[in-house]
Write a protein that holds these residues in place. Structure first.
Motif, PDB file in Angstrom:
ATOM      1  N   GLY A 196     -10.191   9.120   2.567  1.00 44.38           N
ATOM      2  CA  GLY A 196     -10.764   8.102   1.704  1.00 44.38           C
ATOM      3  C   GLY A 196     -12.259   8.296   1.554  1.00 44.38           C
ATOM      4  N   ILE A 197     -12.812   7.909   0.386  1.00 43.48           N
ATOM      5  CA  ILE A 197     -14.241   8.093   0.100  1.00 43.48           C
ATOM      6  C   ILE A 197     -14.772   6.854  -0.596  1.00 43.48           C
ATOM      7  CG2 ILE A 197     -15.996   9.562  -0.977  1.00 43.48           C
ATOM      8  CD1 ILE A 197     -13.856  11.757  -1.183  1.00 43.48           C
ATOM      9  N   LEU A 198     -15.880   6.316  -0.092  1.00 51.72           N
ATOM     10  CA  LEU A 198     -16.620   5.235  -0.746  1.00 51.72           C
ATOM     11  C   LEU A 198     -15.774   3.995  -1.029  1.00 51.72           C
ATOM     12  CD1 LEU A 198     -18.688   7.353  -3.308  1.00 51.72           C
ATOM     13  CD2 LEU A 198     -19.393   6.564  -1.041  1.00 51.72           C
ATOM     14  N   LYS A 199     -14.734   3.787  -0.259  1.00 52.02           N
ATOM     15  CA  LYS A 199     -13.882   2.596  -0.353  1.00 52.02           C
ATOM     16  C   LYS A 199     -13.253   2.431  -1.729  1.00 52.02           C
ATOM     17  CE  LYS A 199     -13.926  -1.852   2.003  1.00 52.02           C
ATOM     18  NZ  LYS A 199     -14.781  -2.938   2.569  1.00 52.02           N
ATOM     19  N   ARG A 200     -13.148   3.516  -2.476  1.00 48.96           N
ATOM     20  CA  ARG A 200     -12.542   3.457  -3.806  1.00 48.96           C
ATOM     21  C   ARG A 200     -11.710   4.692  -4.135  1.00 48.96           C
ATOM     22  NH1 ARG A 200     -14.281  -0.007  -7.956  1.00 48.96           N
ATOM     23  NH2 ARG A 200     -14.800  -2.019  -7.026  1.00 48.96           N
ATOM     24  N   VAL A 201     -11.938   5.795  -3.418  1.00 47.57           N
ATOM     25  CA  VAL A 201     -11.389   7.098  -3.805  1.00 47.57           C
ATOM     26  C   VAL A 201     -10.611   7.695  -2.639  1.00 47.57           C
ATOM     27  CG1 VAL A 201     -11.966   9.429  -4.603  1.00 47.57           C
ATOM     28  CG2 VAL A 201     -13.341   7.471  -5.357  1.00 47.57           C
ATOM     29  N   GLU A 202      -9.586   8.478  -2.950  1.00 50.96           N
ATOM     30  CA  GLU A 202      -8.958   9.315  -1.936  1.00 50.96           C
ATOM     31  C   GLU A 202      -8.638  10.677  -2.543  1.00 50.96           C
ATOM     32  OE1 GLU A 202      -5.323   7.374  -0.653  1.00 50.96           O
ATOM     33  OE2 GLU A 202      -4.117   8.572  -2.057  1.00 50.96           O
ATOM     34  N   VAL A 203      -8.745  11.710  -1.712  1.00 50.23           N
ATOM     35  CA  VAL A 203      -8.372  13.066  -2.110  1.00 50.23           C
ATOM     36  C   VAL A 203      -7.560  13.664  -0.975  1.00 50.23           C
ATOM     37  CG1 VAL A 203     -10.360  13.426  -3.620  1.00 50.23           C
ATOM     38  CG2 VAL A 203     -10.542  14.006  -1.194  1.00 50.23           C
ATOM     39  N   GLY A 204      -6.694  14.622  -1.300  1.00 48.60           N
ATOM     40  CA  GLY A 204      -5.868  15.189  -0.249  1.00 48.60           C
ATOM     41  C   GLY A 204      -5.191  16.479  -0.647  1.00 48.60           C
ATOM     42  N   TYR A 205      -4.568  17.098   0.365  1.00 51.67           N
ATOM     43  CA  TYR A 205      -3.863  18.366   0.195  1.00 51.67           C
ATOM     44  C   TYR A 205      -2.545  18.296   0.948  1.00 51.67           C
ATOM     45  CZ  TYR A 205      -2.507  23.205   1.110  1.00 51.67           C
ATOM     46  OH  TYR A 205      -1.793  24.375   1.230  1.00 51.67           O
ATOM     47  N   THR A 206      -1.494  18.842   0.333  1.00 57.74           N
ATOM     48  CA  THR A 206      -0.179  18.915   0.964  1.00 57.74           C
ATOM     49  C   THR A 206       0.369  20.326   0.831  1.00 57.74           C
ATOM     50  OG1 THR A 206       0.362  16.595   0.537  1.00 57.74           O
ATOM     51  CG2 THR A 206       2.204  18.082   0.883  1.00 57.74           C
ATOM     52  N   ARG A 207       0.902  20.835   1.934  1.00 54.05           N
ATOM     53  CA  ARG A 207       1.587  22.131   1.915  1.00 54.05           C
ATOM     54  C   ARG A 207       3.082  21.881   2.010  1.00 54.05           C
ATOM     55  NH1 ARG A 207       1.320  27.179  -0.052  1.00 54.05           N
ATOM     56  NH2 ARG A 207       2.430  28.690   1.258  1.00 54.05           N
ATOM     57  N   SER A 208       3.833  22.394   1.041  1.00 54.89           N
ATOM     58  CA  SER A 208       5.281  22.207   0.990  1.00 54.89           C
ATOM     59  C   SER A 208       5.982  23.424   1.569  1.00 54.89           C
ATOM     60  CB  SER A 208       5.744  21.986  -0.456  1.00 54.89           C
ATOM     61  OG  SER A 208       5.167  20.827  -0.997  1.00 54.89           O
ATOM     62  N   LEU A 209       6.872  23.181   2.523  1.00 61.86           N
ATOM     63  CA  LEU A 209       7.644  24.228   3.181  1.00 61.86           C
ATOM     64  C   LEU A 209       9.124  23.996   2.923  1.00 61.86           C
ATOM     65  CD1 LEU A 209       5.817  23.961   6.623  1.00 61.86           C
ATOM     66  CD2 LEU A 209       5.251  25.534   4.777  1.00 61.86           C
ATOM     67  N   ASN A 210       9.939  25.026   3.141  1.00 65.14           N
ATOM     68  CA  ASN A 210      11.370  24.864   2.939  1.00 65.14           C
ATOM     69  C   ASN A 210      12.155  25.679   3.951  1.00 65.14           C
ATOM     70  OD1 ASN A 210      14.010  26.120   1.479  1.00 65.14           O
ATOM     71  ND2 ASN A 210      13.685  23.998   0.839  1.00 65.14           N
ATOM     72  N   VAL A 250      -8.464   7.176  -7.862  1.00 69.15           N
ATOM     73  CA  VAL A 250      -9.626   6.283  -7.933  1.00 69.15           C
ATOM     74  C   VAL A 250      -9.130   4.863  -8.180  1.00 69.15           C
ATOM     75  CG1 VAL A 250     -11.762   5.706  -9.126  1.00 69.15           C
ATOM     76  CG2 VAL A 250     -11.104   8.108  -8.847  1.00 69.15           C
ATOM     77  N   ASN A 251      -9.469   3.961  -7.281  1.00 68.53           N
ATOM     78  CA  ASN A 251      -9.148   2.551  -7.453  1.00 68.53           C
ATOM     79  C   ASN A 251     -10.268   1.913  -8.285  1.00 68.53           C
ATOM     80  OD1 ASN A 251      -9.784  -0.397  -5.953  1.00 68.53           O
ATOM     81  ND2 ASN A 251      -7.677  -0.075  -6.586  1.00 68.53           N
ATOM     82  N   PHE A 252      -9.961   1.544  -9.550  1.00 69.38           N
ATOM     83  CA  PHE A 252     -11.003   0.994 -10.414  1.00 69.38           C
ATOM     84  C   PHE A 252     -10.964  -0.529 -10.482  1.00 69.38           C
ATOM     85  CE2 PHE A 252      -7.386   1.881 -13.199  1.00 69.38           C
ATOM     86  CZ  PHE A 252      -7.265   0.715 -13.942  1.00 69.38           C
ATOM     87  N   LEU A 253      -9.910  -1.158  -9.902  1.00 70.46           N
ATOM     88  CA  LEU A 253      -9.842  -2.613  -9.854  1.00 70.46           C
ATOM     89  C   LEU A 253      -9.279  -3.024  -8.492  1.00 70.46           C
ATOM     90  CD1 LEU A 253     -10.132  -5.323 -11.412  1.00 70.46           C
ATOM     91  CD2 LEU A 253      -7.705  -5.077 -12.015  1.00 70.46           C
ATOM     92  N   PRO A 254     -10.117  -3.591  -7.618  1.00 64.51           N
ATOM     93  CA  PRO A 254      -9.624  -4.016  -6.302  1.00 64.51           C
ATOM     94  C   PRO A 254      -8.630  -5.169  -6.430  1.00 64.51           C
ATOM     95  CG  PRO A 254     -12.028  -3.841  -6.328  1.00 64.51           C
ATOM     96  CD  PRO A 254     -11.570  -3.757  -7.748  1.00 64.51           C
ATOM     97  N   GLU A 255      -7.754  -5.287  -5.471  1.00 64.36           N
ATOM     98  CA  GLU A 255      -6.787  -6.378  -5.437  1.00 64.36           C
ATOM     99  C   GLU A 255      -7.515  -7.710  -5.283  1.00 64.36           C
ATOM    100  OE1 GLU A 255      -2.389  -6.938  -3.488  1.00 64.36           O
ATOM    101  OE2 GLU A 255      -3.975  -6.083  -2.242  1.00 64.36           O
ATOM    102  N   PHE A 288      -3.466 -13.056  -7.344  1.00 60.61           N
ATOM    103  CA  PHE A 288      -2.449 -12.365  -8.129  1.00 60.61           C
ATOM    104  C   PHE A 288      -3.001 -11.265  -9.035  1.00 60.61           C
ATOM    105  CE2 PHE A 288      -0.617 -16.597  -7.280  1.00 60.61           C
ATOM    106  CZ  PHE A 288       0.477 -16.193  -6.531  1.00 60.61           C
ATOM    107  N   VAL A 289      -4.288 -10.929  -8.894  1.00 58.29           N
ATOM    108  CA  VAL A 289      -4.808  -9.751  -9.598  1.00 58.29           C
ATOM    109  C   VAL A 289      -4.394  -8.508  -8.808  1.00 58.29           C
ATOM    110  CG1 VAL A 289      -6.876  -8.483 -10.270  1.00 58.29           C
ATOM    111  CG2 VAL A 289      -6.760 -10.947 -10.631  1.00 58.29           C
ATOM    112  N   PRO A 290      -3.658  -7.581  -9.415  1.00 59.72           N
ATOM    113  CA  PRO A 290      -3.217  -6.399  -8.668  1.00 59.72           C
ATOM    114  C   PRO A 290      -4.326  -5.375  -8.505  1.00 59.72           C
ATOM    115  CG  PRO A 290      -2.529  -6.209 -10.941  1.00 59.72           C
ATOM    116  CD  PRO A 290      -3.174  -7.569 -10.810  1.00 59.72           C
ATOM    117  N   ALA A 291      -4.190  -4.540  -7.511  1.00 62.33           N
ATOM    118  CA  ALA A 291      -5.036  -3.355  -7.421  1.00 62.33           C
ATOM    119  C   ALA A 291      -4.592  -2.391  -8.516  1.00 62.33           C
ATOM    120  CB  ALA A 291      -4.899  -2.708  -6.054  1.00 62.33           C
ATOM    121  N   MET A 292      -5.539  -1.706  -9.154  1.00 59.12           N
ATOM    122  CA  MET A 292      -5.233  -0.751 -10.215  1.00 59.12           C
ATOM    123  C   MET A 292      -5.937   0.565  -9.908  1.00 59.12           C
ATOM    124  SD  MET A 292      -3.260  -2.328 -12.408  1.00 59.12           S
ATOM    125  CE  MET A 292      -3.341  -1.168 -13.765  1.00 59.12           C
ATOM    126  N   ALA A 293      -5.252   1.667 -10.167  1.00 57.21           N
ATOM    127  CA  ALA A 293      -5.826   2.978  -9.874  1.00 57.21           C
ATOM    128  C   ALA A 293      -5.317   4.011 -10.870  1.00 57.21           C
ATOM    129  CB  ALA A 293      -5.489   3.414  -8.449  1.00 57.21           C
TER     130      ALA A 293
END
Length: 301
Positions: free
Chosen positions: A90-104, A127-132, A139-144
C-alpha cells in the motif's frame, strides 16, 4: 526469458505442494500484531477471485508493510493445480501495487493438460479515489480504479501459436461494508472491467477486449475462539470465446468462500473456497473444472 525467480521454484507437483505448505507454516509461526487486508487470487485486496475497492494498509505519508499471499486452486485432471505467490504494498493510504507469480502442477490428461501448464507474471495496481463513508456520509461506498497486466503467458492459444502472449484488465469497482445491520455486517462489492483474458489468464487470451461485470456479497459472523468468519459468494463474467480456439464457449466464473480472521487483530487470514471455473467449452471437450477446492493465506509483514 523467464524471471530469475522461476529458477528457484520447484516445477514438479510434489515440490510445489511442499513449497506451499512450508511457506504457510512459516507465515503462521511469525509474530503478529494487527489485522491484515486479505489478498485475492491475483494479489489484489479483495475476496477470493474479485478485487475490492479497498487497498493494502499504508500511512498517508509513505509505503505500508508488504502483504504476502499464497493461493492454490485444484483445477482438476486437465488444468492441474494452479499456485499463486503474491506480494502487494500500500502507498499513501490510497494506492496499492503488487506482483504475482503463477505456477502450475500439470494435470494428468494426455493432449489437453500441456495446454495449461506454463508459468506467467501478473502486475497490478489500484487507486482508491473515493474513501468509504466519504465526508462522514453513511452508505457511501469506497470506489477505486485498477489494472492488471499478465505477461509471458503461454496457455492454450499461446501454446497453439508457439509464443508468449500478454493480456490485461482495466476495472472500476465499488465496495461497501454495511455495519448498521447488526449483528451481521454485510460486504457488498460490484465492478466492471474491460479485459482480453480468458478465465483470469488460466486459459490464455480472449480474441478481443470485452466489457464484463463482477461482484461479491458476504456476511461477517462470529467464529470459534473469538475469531470472525466472512461467508460469501462472488462471480466474474468471462469473455465468451478463446483466442485461436474457434467455437469455444467460456462460462461465468463463480466462487463460494470462507475467510477466517483470527482473534487478537492478527495480521493474517485464511481463505477456503469452492470455485466453478469451466466445464464443457467445446463439443467433446470438458475442462472438468467445476466445484474445485481453493486455499489461500495472506500475511502482512
Amino acid at each position: 526469458m523467464k524471471p530469475v525467480l522461476s529458477k528457484f521454484l520447484p516445477r514438479d507437483r510434489r515440490g510445489q505442494r511442499l513449497f506451499l505448505i512450508t511457506m504457510a507454516a512459516l507465515l503462521l509461526s511469525c509474530p503478529t500484531s494487527a489485522l491484515a487486508q486479505g489478498l485475492n487470487w491475483e494479489g489484489q485486496t479483495g475476496a477470493l477471485i474479485t478485487p475490492f475497492a479497498y487497498h493494502a494498509p499504508s500511512s498517508s505519508k509513505g509505503f505500508g508493510r508488504p502483504v504476502l499471499a499464497f493461493h492454490d486452486i485444484n483445477g482438476g485432471p486437465i488444468l492441474g493445480n494452479d499456485f499463486q505467490a503474491s506480494v502487494t504494498v500500500g502507498i499513501l493510504k490510497r494506492v496499492e501495487v503488487g506482483y504475482t507469480r503463477s505456477l502450475n502442477a500439470a494435470g494428468s490428461t494426455f493432449g489437453l493438460s500441456p495446454l495449461f501448464t506454463d508459468e506467467f507474471n501478473t502486475f497490478h495496481g489500484k487507486v482508491n479515489f473515493l474513501p468509504e463513508n466519504s465526508r462522514k456520509i453513511p452508505f457511501v461506498p469506497a470506489m477505486a480504479i485498477g489494472f492488471l497486466v499478465r505477461s509471458q503467458l503461454r496457455r492454450l492459444g499461446g501454446v497453439l501459436q508457439g509464443k508468449d502472449t500478454t493480456n490485461g484488465d482495466f476495472y472500476l469497482v465499488g465496495t461497501k461494508t454495511i455495519t448498521e445491520l447488526k449483528p451481521l455486517p454485510i460486504v457488498l462489492n460490484l465492478g466492471v472491467k474491460v479485459t482480453n483474458a480468458s478465465i483470469l489468464g488460466i486459459a490464455g487470451n480472449a480474441p478481443y477486449w470485452q466489457g464484463r461485470m463482477f461482484g461479491a456479497v458476504a456476511v461477517v459472523v462470529r467464529g470459534p475462539d473469538r475469531s470472525k468468519l466472512v461467508l460469501g459468494s462472488e462471480f466474474v463474467r468471462q469473455p465468451r470465446s478463446i483466442e485461436n480456439v474457434p467455437g469455444a464457449i467460456v462460462p461465468t466464473m463463480v466462487a463460494y468462500f470462507v475467510r477466517v480472521l483470527p482473534r487478537g487483530e492478527k495480521p493474517f487470514n485464511l481463505d477456503f473456497g469452492l470455485v466453478q471455473a469451466a466445464g464443457k467449452i467445446l463439443p467433446g471437450v470438458d475442462l472438468k473444472a467445476k466445484a474445485q477446492l481453493a486455499l489461500g493465506i495472506s500475511y502482512r509483514l
